[in-house]
Scaffold this active site. Structure first.
Site, short mmCIF file in Angstrom:
data_model
loop_
_atom_site.label_atom_id
_atom_site.label_comp_id
_atom_site.label_asym_id
_atom_site.label_seq_id
_atom_site.Cartn_x
_atom_site.Cartn_y
_atom_site.Cartn_z
CG ASN A 67 33.47 -40.19 -14.80
OD1 ASN A 67 34.16 -40.99 -14.00
ND2 ASN A 67 33.82 -39.08 -15.30
CB SER A 150 46.78 -51.58 -3.99
OG SER A 150 48.13 -51.97 -4.72
CE1 TYR A 163 45.99 -48.40 -7.82
CE2 TYR A 163 47.80 -49.52 -6.94
CZ TYR A 163 46.63 -49.49 -7.46
OH TYR A 163 46.04 -50.72 -7.48
#
Ligand SMILES: NC(=O)c1ccc[n+]([C@@H]2O[C@H](COP(=O)([O-])OP(=O)(O)OC[C@H]3O[C@@H](n4cnc5c(N)ncnc54)[C@H](O)[C@@H]3O)[C@@H](O)[C@H]2O)c1
Length: 276
Positions: A67, A150, A163
């Site tokens: 994880n 992004s 984000y």
């Protein structure tokens, strides 16, 4: 003579391994250049599919279940790779994204949600890159790092608050990596996707908020980029063909980020000028 990308003998740590995502495409492309890939993902079933693809094509891919949001699970990763293969030449941090339930207005976003988004999209990237660079510096070996950001880092979109902040952080952090670690022969770059039709994105359940944001005559038309187009850029940046490129943020988005998208919020009444 044809120019080709040859990463034979190199070892690359790849965070993320989704067969239908940028990470899976990167594993397949990397293995095709001759690199040994060590892929990290949260479930063995996810790793198995990508490992099977790579091996069927004659490549080498090893899987590690971890994880990435848990420092106790990521802290041993770099040492494990170097212990097993004796080297680490490249790092690609692809894993990231948001869950459907995180697509909500900023004023409704809990602190826990904000932290989770920053952890999955920024903090683990810091931990992996720090450990990889420390190992490269200790071994006096060069390396290349590619972090996936992004276009949300350069323009606003509804529900992209945490984000976008995380992905802006990736670009800033990666520039500093390039600046601080350049003297050790370590390059670091950010690749920014636009809209990529990966399984994760296409299978994400719609929510009332997301539906409202994406609907309407004024919504921007989405220009899709493929996972392979991202993977090609990532592999190029890892290779010596990109030896002069470091500290850069490169959008691979089929020009999506060049479009003015102020009309993408038809659901929001302009209170200063209600006629508009
Ligand atoms: N798909 C897009 O449209 C798009 C657009 C802009 C940016 N991006 C960025 O590109 C990257 C890849 O996106 P994608 O859609 O190709 O995703 P992907 O399909 O490659 O999936 C990412 C992988 O990360 C793994 N992962 C998620 N959380 C994890 C955790 N806690 N521990 C370990 N593994 C974990 C998932 O299991 C999955 O396999 C992300 O960072 C995303 O933010 C994607």
């Amino acid at each position: 003579m044809a120019i080709c990308i040859d990463l034979e003998g190199r070892v690359v740590l790849l965070c993320g391994a989704a067969r239908g995502g940028i990470s899976g495409a990167t594993a397949r492309r990397l293995a095709a250049t001759g690199a040994t890939v060590v892929a990290v993902d949260q479930a063995q079933e996810i790793l198995d599919l990508t490992i099977a693809d790579v091996e069927a094509a004659g490549g080498r891919c090893h899987g590690v279940v971890a994880n990435l949001m848990d420092a106790a699970q990521t802290d041993p990763l770099v040492a494990t790779v170097v212990g097993r293969f004796g080297r680490l030449d490249g790092v690609v941090n692809v894993a990231g994204g948001t869950k459907a339930e995180e697509w909500i207005p900023l004023e409704q976003t809990s602190t826990e949600m904000f932290r989770d988004t920053l952890n999955l999209n920024l903090e683990y990237v810091f931990r992996i890159c720090r450990d990889a660079a420390a190992s490269m510096i200790r071994r006096d070996a060069p390396g290349s790092i590619v972090n996936v950001g992004s276009v949300s880092s350069i323009a606003a979109a509804p529900f992209h608050g945490p984000y976008g902040a995380a992905k802006s952080g990736i670009a800033a952090l990666t520039r500093t990596m390039a600046f601080e670690w350049g003297k050790y022969g370590i390059r670091a770059n950010t690749v920014q996707p636009g809209a990529v039709a990966t399984d994760r994105v296409m299978n994400r359940p719609s929510t009332p908020h997301a539906g409202a944001a994406l609907a309407g005559a004024n919504a921007p038309s989405i220009v899709w980029t493929t996972p392979d187009e991202l993977a090609n850029t990532i592999v190029f940046l890892l290779s010596d063909l990109a030896s002069g490129i470091s500290g850069q943020t490169i959008s691979v988005d089929s020009a999506l980020s060049t479009k003015f998208c102020a009309g993408s919020r038809p659901f929001e009444i302009n209170k200063r000028n209600p006629q508009v």
